[in-house]
Design an enzyme around this catalytic site. Structure first.
Site, short mmCIF file in Angstrom:
data_model
loop_
_atom_site.label_atom_id
_atom_site.label_comp_id
_atom_site.label_asym_id
_atom_site.label_seq_id
_atom_site.Cartn_x
_atom_site.Cartn_y
_atom_site.Cartn_z
CB ALA A 1 13.58 102.66 -49.91
N GLY B 1 19.20 100.70 -42.05
CA GLY B 1 17.91 100.99 -42.67
C GLY B 1 17.98 102.24 -43.53
CG ASN B 2 15.51 102.80 -46.62
OD1 ASN B 2 14.40 103.31 -46.59
ND2 ASN B 2 15.70 101.53 -46.94
NE ARG B 3 17.93 110.38 -43.30
CZ ARG B 3 17.98 110.61 -41.99
NH1 ARG B 3 16.88 110.62 -41.28
NH2 ARG B 3 19.14 110.84 -41.43
CB SER B 4 11.58 104.48 -47.49
OG SER B 4 10.32 104.39 -48.11
#
Ligand code: CTP
Ligand code: CA
Length: 231
Positions: free
Chosen positions: A100, A33-36
């Site tokens: 994102a 995943g990502n930090r959005s």
């Protein structure tokens, strides 16, 4: 003119906004995943609603609640987000890709939880590139009347930032791109944001610095102007 905080200048316009960040499964219990956080996308949805738009928020793994009164559709993976956006974009006046999107996903997803290597050795995860949703929206017949993308860049050089974003806008076929610097804790998860807006003619004025709501209204001002030019 102005930020239109009280204006109903988007009355009846259909606006589809993606927010958050996509997750790609590795196995039943793990993902990439990502930090959005989804805060900028949610701020856009709230601002558009205030201005009279008919809003759909396509929400990918938000860290925050969808505000009461905002219609939303929940997705997890890039494939799900893609399907939702391609379907909804056809009938939208404005589509904003604030999510994102994971650039890559595991080539194979394990049906069972992956076990540690008994010998303590490393494992390799093979990733394949995801389709670019914004590019598809920008180039397909189904394109929204006004298409807005985001660009997250880590360069600290202003001219370079603008050059990278202008290239990205052109390549992806969107009308407007909002570029923000994501270095030094800026952008992701932060309450405030600073963006530059760039359309086919180049940067639109100076950088917009302020709350995510201020940034949302500035993006909507630009989208409204582009829409009016097409009425
Ligand atoms: N985007 C998308 N589909 C992808 C990747 C990105 O629709 N598979 C969208 C994002 O929602 C954003 C814009 O494209 O609106 C730019 O995303 P960004 O990550 O900055 O661009 P990339 O083309 O992925 O380039 P890179 O990460 O290599 O800088
Ligand atoms: Ca990317």
């Amino acid at each position: 003119g102005g930020h239109g905080r009280t204006a109903r200048d988007l009355d009846g316009r259909r606006i589809v906004i993606s927010a958050g960040g996509t997750r790609e499964p590795i196995d039943p219990v793990r993902f990439i995943g990502n930090r959005s956080s989804g805060r900028q996308g949610v701020a856009l949805a709230e601002a558009a609603k205030q201005r009279g738009a008919d809003v759909l928020l396509v929400a990918a793994n938000l860290e925050i609640e969808v505000p009461a009164g905002i219609e939303s559709f929940t997705v997890t993976t890039t494939a799900q987000l893609r399907e939702a956006m391609l379907e909804r974009a056809a009938s939208a006046d404005v589509v904003i890709m604030a999510a994102a999107v994971a650039d890559y996903r595991p080539e194979d997803v394990s049906d069972t939880k992956m076990k540690k290597e008994a010998d303590g050795g490393p494992v390799t995860l093979r990733l394949v590139q995801n389709p670019d949703i914004l590019t598809e929206l920008g180039h397909a017949d189904r394109r929204a009347r006004v298409l807005v993308g985001f660009a997250a860049e880590t360069t600290s050089d202003e001219a370079e930032l603008i050059r990278l974003a202008a290239e990205k806008r052109e390549r992806k076929g969107c009308d407007l791109i909002a570029v923000n610097r994501v270095d030094g804790g800026r952008g992701f998860g932060a309450a405030d944001n600073e963006v530059r807006l760039i359309d086919a003619n180049g940067p639109l004025g100076a950088a917009v610095a302020g709350s995510k709501s201020d940034v949302a209204h500035a993006i909507l001002d630009a989208a409204r102007d582009l829409l009016r030019g097409r009425d």
